[in-house]
Design a protein around this motif. Structure first.
Motif, PDB file in Angstrom:
ATOM      1  N   PRO A  86      -5.709   7.056   6.125  1.00 47.21           N
ATOM      2  CA  PRO A  86      -4.661   8.009   6.472  1.00 47.21           C
ATOM      3  C   PRO A  86      -3.381   7.282   6.902  1.00 47.21           C
ATOM      4  CG  PRO A  86      -6.228   7.830   8.274  1.00 47.21           C
ATOM      5  CD  PRO A  86      -6.740   6.933   7.171  1.00 47.21           C
ATOM      6  N   THR A  87      -2.220   7.829   6.507  1.00 44.81           N
ATOM      7  CA  THR A  87      -0.928   7.282   6.901  1.00 44.81           C
ATOM      8  C   THR A  87      -0.037   8.411   7.392  1.00 44.81           C
ATOM      9  OG1 THR A  87       0.052   7.479   4.701  1.00 44.81           O
ATOM     10  CG2 THR A  87      -1.104   5.440   5.192  1.00 44.81           C
ATOM     11  N   ARG A 129       0.825  -1.204   0.000  1.00 42.48           N
ATOM     12  CA  ARG A 129       0.000   0.000   0.000  1.00 42.48           C
ATOM     13  C   ARG A 129       0.867   1.265   0.000  1.00 42.48           C
ATOM     14  NH1 ARG A 129      -4.124  -0.437   4.685  1.00 42.48           N
ATOM     15  NH2 ARG A 129      -2.237  -0.950   5.831  1.00 42.48           N
ATOM     16  N   LYS A 130       0.255   2.351  -0.416  1.00 42.79           N
ATOM     17  CA  LYS A 130       0.953   3.634  -0.510  1.00 42.79           C
ATOM     18  C   LYS A 130       1.285   4.149   0.885  1.00 42.79           C
ATOM     19  CE  LYS A 130      -1.637   4.739  -4.701  1.00 42.79           C
ATOM     20  NZ  LYS A 130      -2.651   5.622  -5.314  1.00 42.79           N
ATOM     21  N   ARG A 131       2.473   4.731   0.990  1.00 41.66           N
ATOM     22  CA  ARG A 131       2.920   5.276   2.265  1.00 41.66           C
ATOM     23  C   ARG A 131       3.107   6.777   2.163  1.00 41.66           C
ATOM     24  NH1 ARG A 131       7.325   1.521   5.484  1.00 41.66           N
ATOM     25  NH2 ARG A 131       5.819   0.000   6.303  1.00 41.66           N
ATOM     26  N   ALA A 132       3.147   7.395   3.314  1.00 41.63           N
ATOM     27  CA  ALA A 132       3.411   8.832   3.363  1.00 41.63           C
ATOM     28  C   ALA A 132       4.838   9.119   2.888  1.00 41.63           C
ATOM     29  CB  ALA A 132       3.221   9.342   4.789  1.00 41.63           C
ATOM     30  N   ASP A 137      -6.010  10.974  -3.479  1.00 45.14           N
ATOM     31  CA  ASP A 137      -4.671  10.662  -2.981  1.00 45.14           C
ATOM     32  C   ASP A 137      -3.964  11.986  -2.724  1.00 45.14           C
ATOM     33  OD1 ASP A 137      -2.243   9.634  -2.287  1.00 45.14           O
ATOM     34  OD2 ASP A 137      -1.786   8.737  -4.231  1.00 45.14           O
ATOM     35  N   ALA A 138      -3.795  12.346  -1.454  1.00 43.19           N
ATOM     36  CA  ALA A 138      -3.210  13.642  -1.098  1.00 43.19           C
ATOM     37  C   ALA A 138      -2.084  13.430  -0.100  1.00 43.19           C
ATOM     38  CB  ALA A 138      -4.268  14.575  -0.503  1.00 43.19           C
ATOM     39  N   GLY A 139      -0.983  14.179  -0.292  1.00 43.46           N
ATOM     40  CA  GLY A 139       0.163  14.062   0.592  1.00 43.46           C
ATOM     41  C   GLY A 139       0.672  15.424   1.026  1.00 43.46           C
ATOM     42  N   ARG A 140       1.182  15.488   2.223  1.00 40.35           N
ATOM     43  CA  ARG A 140       1.756  16.720   2.763  1.00 40.35           C
ATOM     44  C   ARG A 140       3.062  16.373   3.454  1.00 40.35           C
ATOM     45  NH1 ARG A 140       0.051  21.688   5.136  1.00 40.35           N
ATOM     46  NH2 ARG A 140       1.982  22.935   5.244  1.00 40.35           N
ATOM     47  N   ALA A 141       4.130  17.073   3.094  1.00 38.56           N
ATOM     48  CA  ALA A 141       5.440  16.859   3.698  1.00 38.56           C
ATOM     49  C   ALA A 141       5.757  18.010   4.642  1.00 38.56           C
ATOM     50  CB  ALA A 141       6.513  16.755   2.620  1.00 38.56           C
ATOM     51  N   LEU A 142       6.261  17.655   5.824  1.00 40.73           N
ATOM     52  CA  LEU A 142       6.710  18.644   6.807  1.00 40.73           C
ATOM     53  C   LEU A 142       8.156  18.311   7.173  1.00 40.73           C
ATOM     54  CD1 LEU A 142       3.510  18.587   9.075  1.00 40.73           C
ATOM     55  CD2 LEU A 142       4.085  20.292   7.331  1.00 40.73           C
ATOM     56  N   ARG A 196      -0.247  11.332   4.495  1.00 37.84           N
ATOM     57  CA  ARG A 196      -0.888  10.932   3.236  1.00 37.84           C
ATOM     58  C   ARG A 196      -2.305  10.474   3.543  1.00 37.84           C
ATOM     59  NH1 ARG A 196       2.308   7.765  -1.512  1.00 37.84           N
ATOM     60  NH2 ARG A 196       0.813   8.106  -3.211  1.00 37.84           N
ATOM     61  N   PHE A 197      -3.213  10.806   2.643  1.00 33.48           N
ATOM     62  CA  PHE A 197      -4.621  10.458   2.847  1.00 33.48           C
ATOM     63  C   PHE A 197      -5.180   9.926   1.533  1.00 33.48           C
ATOM     64  CE2 PHE A 197      -9.185  11.349   3.023  1.00 33.48           C
ATOM     65  CZ  PHE A 197      -9.513  10.782   4.252  1.00 33.48           C
ATOM     66  N   ASN A 198      -5.634   8.681   1.561  1.00 40.34           N
ATOM     67  CA  ASN A 198      -6.307   8.052   0.425  1.00 40.34           C
ATOM     68  C   ASN A 198      -7.762   7.795   0.790  1.00 40.34           C
ATOM     69  OD1 ASN A 198      -4.351   7.096  -1.945  1.00 40.34           O
ATOM     70  ND2 ASN A 198      -3.231   6.934  -0.004  1.00 40.34           N
TER      71      ASN A 198
END
Length: 387
Positions: free
Chosen positions: A173-174, A109-112, A136-141, A149-151
């Motif tokens: 969510p991941t 599965r997709k990971r953050a 499929d949305a991702g945010r990097a900090l 990441r949110f699918n």
């Protein structure tokens, strides 16, 4: 289990990646497995994946994993949050124990990610009033060593046969957390709920299908398959030094599955000169829970001209299955001029009831060693003991 190029794997392994899944608009595991040679894909009553690998069916002789953790026995495995599907054909007990006589399927599965921000929305419209949308949305900090990441999935669809609507809602969510320079922690939670109308097909009369519309359904108004799935993963990794990495995977999965489906038991002449179809209703209420932990050490060693990629691991798991299965009598229905008369309360046959409460506890040490001798020879050793 170890980072090994596919060409160096002495097993028959097939890979279906996200690009191919998206190109084909694949939605369930069966869509991905259609690209793997030697795999026959089906559905069972139209409510869960069923495939045959080298002639063996997946329920009795196969194993499905997600991120290396075992999955409940039967469900539709959705692809909205899957990065790739890996297929190991042939026995896999030396890696995973227990059941995989015919093969093992692993959904990665997709990971953050902690390097970029992105948002992708896909939607599709198809036949039989099918509507599907994924997010499929991702945010990097990076300043906090965090990745989010949110699918998500929403689907509403009809079916080829009459009265076969289905609906799915899922969120996943991941979170990736960097713990210093050497350690990472990945947390993953998934909730999926689906509602399908089971499909019994058409009855066989003699040895042929009757001359009725292929879209006709003879099933009762009580037929329904509802599945609610919870998944949780906590994956941690610690790089002790350049040659030793420690890994731990804590996993949990739960499947709640109330399901009703009509079975056909033959057709007999009636007073009107037609045929009455004899029917029964199976009523299943199944709850499965899997919880376990895998702890592993991955070592890279050089010993006298032999290079080793060595994995030592130990797995503990608990798999519980609590179910009841009842059989109810349904009124007959005219094969050529069907009028539904089934109504509640249903009459259940007391001598046909089945119930089960089982718990399987497994303790399993295992090891894998990939040995390279020079540039042309490789040896692969794997062993596992399940108690």
């Amino acid at each position: 289990k170890i980072p090994l190029p596919l060409r160096n794997t002495p097993l028959s392994v097939g890979i279906v990646d996200e690009a191919l899944i998206e190109t084909q608009d694949g939605t369930t595991l069966s869509d991905a497995l259609a690209n793997i040679s030697g795999v026959g894909v089906h559905t069972n009553f139209g409510v869960h994946d069923l495939f045959y690998l080298r002639g063996f069916d997946s329920l009795a002789n196969g194993l499905v994993l997600s991120d290396g953790a075992p999955e409940p026995e039967a469900t539709f495995y959705q692809l909205y949050n899957v990065d790739r599907v890996e297929t190991l054909k042939g026995p896999g007990a030396f890696l995973y124990g227990g059941n995989p006589l015919s093969g093992t399927i692993n959904l990665v599965r997709k990971r953050a990610v902690t390097t970029s921000n992105f948002t992708r929305i896909n939607s599709s419209v198809g036949r039989y009033a099918t509507y599907r949308a994924t997010l499929d949305a991702g945010r990097a900090l990076p300043e906090k060593n965090l990745g989010l990441r949110f699918n998500a999935l929403w689907q509403d669809a009809g079916g080829y046969r009459n009265d076969k609507e289905n609906a799915i809602i899922a969120i996943n969510p991941t979170l990736e957390i960097g713990l210093g320079q050497r350690a990472t922690l990945n947390l993953d939670f998934e909730y999926l709920t689906s509602e399908y109308r089971s499909d019994s097909g058409l009855p066989i009369i003699g040895d042929t299908l009757p001359a009725v519309p292929r879209t006709r359904s003879y099933q009762s108004p009580f037929d329904l398959s509802e599945q609610t799935i919870y998944r949780f993963r906590a994956d941690s990794e610690y790089r002790l030094n350049p040659t030793i990495t420690l890994r731990d995977k804590l996993y949990y999965a739960r499947l709640d599955w109330p399901s009703r489906g009509t079975l056909f038991s033959g057709a007999f002449p009636n007073a009107a000169g037609s045929l009455d179809l004899v029917r029964t209703l199976l009523d299943l209420d199944d709850r499965q829970t899997i919880v376990g932990n895998q702890i592993e050490a991955l070592l890279s060693l050089d010993t006298g001209g032999f290079r080793h990629q060595l994995l030592l691991g130990f797995e503990f798991s608990s798999h519980t299955d609590d179910f009841t299965l009842d059989v109810a009598v349904l009124p007959t229905i005219d094969l050529f001029a069907p009028i539904e008369t089934a109504a509640e309360p249903l009459f259940f046959l007391p001598d046909q009831a089945t119930a089960g409460q089982t718990t399987v506890l497994t303790q399993a040490p295992y090891l894998i060693d990939h040995i390279t001798v020079g540039s042309r020879l490789g040896l692969f050793i794997g062993a596992r003991f399940d108690r």
